[in-house]
Scaffold this active site. Structure first.
Site, mmCIF file in Angstrom:
data_model
loop_
_atom_site.group_PDB
_atom_site.id
_atom_site.type_symbol
_atom_site.label_atom_id
_atom_site.label_comp_id
_atom_site.label_asym_id
_atom_site.label_seq_id
_atom_site.Cartn_x
_atom_site.Cartn_y
_atom_site.Cartn_z
ATOM 1 N N ARG A 48 -11.754 -0.079 13.983
ATOM 2 C CA ARG A 48 -11.580 0.683 12.766
ATOM 3 C C ARG A 48 -12.515 0.058 11.738
ATOM 4 N NH1 ARG A 48 -5.369 1.205 10.620
ATOM 5 N NH2 ARG A 48 -5.881 -0.874 9.875
ATOM 6 N N CYS A 76 14.289 23.752 3.045
ATOM 7 C CA CYS A 76 13.290 24.465 2.249
ATOM 8 C C CYS A 76 12.451 23.464 1.451
ATOM 9 C CB CYS A 76 13.966 25.434 1.287
ATOM 10 S SG CYS A 76 15.110 26.571 2.072
ATOM 11 N N ARG A 117 1.109 -11.023 7.022
ATOM 12 C CA ARG A 117 1.122 -9.816 6.181
ATOM 13 C C ARG A 117 2.269 -8.928 6.635
ATOM 14 N NH1 ARG A 117 -4.110 -9.677 8.628
ATOM 15 N NH2 ARG A 117 -3.449 -7.835 9.778
ATOM 16 N N HIS A 124 -6.409 -7.395 12.653
ATOM 17 C CA HIS A 124 -5.219 -6.544 12.663
ATOM 18 C C HIS A 124 -4.920 -6.149 14.106
ATOM 19 C CE1 HIS A 124 -2.170 -4.076 10.891
ATOM 20 N NE2 HIS A 124 -2.734 -2.925 11.157
ATOM 21 N N TYR A 164 15.610 30.212 5.407
ATOM 22 C CA TYR A 164 14.506 30.978 5.993
ATOM 23 C C TYR A 164 14.665 31.195 7.494
ATOM 24 C CZ TYR A 164 11.932 30.163 1.639
ATOM 25 O OH TYR A 164 11.538 30.136 0.334
ATOM 26 N N LYS A 184 0.848 -1.205 0.000
ATOM 27 C CA LYS A 184 0.000 0.000 0.000
ATOM 28 C C LYS A 184 0.880 1.250 0.000
ATOM 29 C CE LYS A 184 -0.315 -0.277 5.046
ATOM 30 N NZ LYS A 184 -1.133 -0.750 6.166
ATOM 31 N N ASP A 242 12.545 22.924 -1.755
ATOM 32 C CA ASP A 242 13.268 22.271 -2.854
ATOM 33 C C ASP A 242 14.778 22.216 -2.660
ATOM 34 O OD1 ASP A 242 10.729 22.532 -4.319
ATOM 35 O OD2 ASP A 242 11.276 24.655 -4.297
HETATM 36 C C1 LIG Z 1 -0.379 -1.770 6.728
HETATM 37 C C2 LIG Z 1 -0.949 -3.047 7.185
HETATM 38 C C3 LIG Z 1 -0.125 -4.165 7.404
HETATM 39 C C4 LIG Z 1 1.393 -4.095 7.327
HETATM 40 O O1 LIG Z 1 1.895 -3.568 8.515
HETATM 41 P P1 LIG Z 1 3.491 -3.484 8.771
HETATM 42 O O2 LIG Z 1 3.594 -2.969 10.164
HETATM 43 O O3 LIG Z 1 4.018 -2.518 7.778
HETATM 44 O O4 LIG Z 1 4.024 -4.846 8.568
HETATM 45 C C5 LIG Z 1 -0.719 -5.367 7.725
HETATM 46 N N1 LIG Z 1 -2.068 -5.456 7.845
HETATM 47 C C6 LIG Z 1 -2.889 -4.408 7.668
HETATM 48 C C7 LIG Z 1 -4.355 -4.581 7.833
HETATM 49 C C8 LIG Z 1 -2.365 -3.174 7.345
HETATM 50 O O5 LIG Z 1 -3.177 -2.129 7.179
#
Ligand SMILES: *Cc1c(COP(=O)(O)O)cnc(C)c1O
Length: 402
Positions: free
Chosen positions: A143, A319, A228, A172, A272, A45, A321
């Site tokens: 969530r 800055c 994951r 999660h 700046y 992602k 850039d």
């Molecule tokens: C982003 C995400 C992950 C990955 O998490 P990491 O800490 O980067 O390994 C896994 N599961 C879900 C649902 C996520 O949103």
């Protein structure tokens, strides 16, 4: 002899990010060796946390990942457009208007709310097409996801639909990267009770997945058969409490070049708001990178770049850039500097920059912007590059580029 980075500079002339795809594959293999009985989902992602989702996504599949994970349908559609045909799960809530495109592109969707389930069902019915789904259980993030006590009834609804195929069930963790390790086992218990409910109803689900990078590194995977991982695949630590060990390598470094070389006289201020004033004669250099590329403003008067193995402190404010650094005497216009890297040679890391900016490495990495071309390495040689801002990309042949 011209090395890989000189060749990269010919193609980017300035600020760019270098991503080592071999190191990425090694990190994935290390994570898989920690969870040998599990399938592996590479989380790509947010443009693979700034590393480039199209190239990294395909590289992850080539390294043995079973599936890719993204947050939004638009990210999954982008991967399909770029030729990635592997299974992709959209982990977050689907936008109703995009569900049709997702189904037509064979994208797997997470159902974690009643409206999402109804919208997916209605769209599948309208199109007359199958859709693979994973059921999201909320065990503490509050969530997206069904409460554990809702899971049985929801799974029955999915089972009674001829177009919805329930392939996975997942949750999660809220705190797998915390100092306090007590929260995750409770979430695992809640999840496993919900998964058990499916088994008792005779609902067979191919993948059960709970662990993110921090949980994998801590061995908190319960009885799941898929994991994951995002941050650890990129060689970055989930948190200070859960660091990656030396088997992992950060795969991305940000590089730039010296645009101007000059001396500051005593009393001269830089950038700046005059937050840096030279106390003596200071050799300085202007580098073409700024916060609009992703260098956090929080590194002003705090961070440093690496040039020829030497640390060059950032002088004054970063800055949009440009930024000014202290220059070693032998620094010349056009010289390469490492802005952020692995830290192995003393360069600033994503963790360092995150700390200075009051955030974490995840946020610094994902803020690398479309203006920064990405260059990909295999066997230490540049093999591909892309520039999201211009849409240009190409394949490099290292032996020709010199
Ligand atoms: C982003 C995400 C992950 C990955 O998490 P990491 O800490 O980067 O390994 C896994 N599961 C879900 C649902 C996520 O949103």
């Amino acid at each position: 002899m011209m090395d890989a980075y000189d060749r990269i500079h010919q193609h980017t002339s300035g600020t760019h990010a270098v991503i080592d795809l071999d190191a990425y594959a090694r990190n994935i293999q290390t994570l898989r060796s920690l969870t040998p009985s599990c399938a592996f989902m590479a989380v790509v992602k947010a443009d693979a946390y700034g590393h480039g989702a199209a190239t990294c996504g395909q590289a992850a599949i080539d390294a043995g990942a079973t599936m890719l994970g993204v947050a939004r349908i638009s990210e999954a559609l982008y991967l399909r457009e770029r030729g990635v045909s592997a299974p992709i799960l959209v982990l977050g809530p689907p936008t109703e208007a995009s569900i049709g495109s997702a189904i037509q592109s064979n994208i797997t969707l997470a159902i974690g709310s009643e409206p999402a389930l109804s919208a997916i069902q209605a769209t599948a019915d309208r199109l007359g097409r199958d859709v693979t789904v994973h059921l999201k259980v909320d065990t503490g993030m509050r969530r997206y996801g069904f409460r554990p006590d809702e899971v049985g009834a929801i799974a029955e609804r999915v089972r009674s639909s001829s177009l919805l195929e329930l392939e996975g069930v997942f949750t999660h963790f809220s705190s797998a990267d915390d100092r306090d390790e007590s929260v995750t086992p409770d979430q695992i218990r809640l999840f496993e009770r919900a998964a058990e409910e499916l088994t008792q109803r005779g609902i067979d689900v191919r993948y059960r997945h709970v662990a993110n990078s921090a949980a994998i590194l801590r061995g908190l995977t319960g009885s799941s058969n898929m994991v994951r991982s995002g941050i650890a695949t990129y060689g970055l630590s989930p948190s200070e409490e859960v660091p990656v060990d030396r088997r992992f390598d950060p795969i991305l470094s940000i590089r730039s070049t010296v645009a101007r070389r000059f001396a500051l006289n005593p009393g001269d201020s830089v950038s700046y708001n005059r937050t840096y004033i030279a106390a003596e004669v200071v050799e300085a250099a202007d580098v073409s990178i700024g916060y609009a590329d992703g260098l956090p403003k929080g590194t002003s008067n705090a961070g440093w770049f690496l040039a020829n193995g030497q640390r060059c402190p950032i002088l004054g404010r970063v800055c949009m850039d440009q930024v000014v650094i202290e220059a070693p005497v032998d620094m010349r216009v056009g010289d390469a500097v490492i802005v952020i890297g692995s830290g192995r040679n003393g360069e600033m890391t994503f963790e360092d920059a995150g700390r200075m900016a009051g955030t974490n490495n995840y946020e610094v990495a994902t803020r690398l912007t479309a203006r920064v071309p990405r260059v990909y390495l295999r066997n230490g040689e540049p093999v591909a590059w892309e520039h999201l801002l211009t849409g240009d990309r190409g394949v490099l042949k290292a032996d020709v580029a010199g």
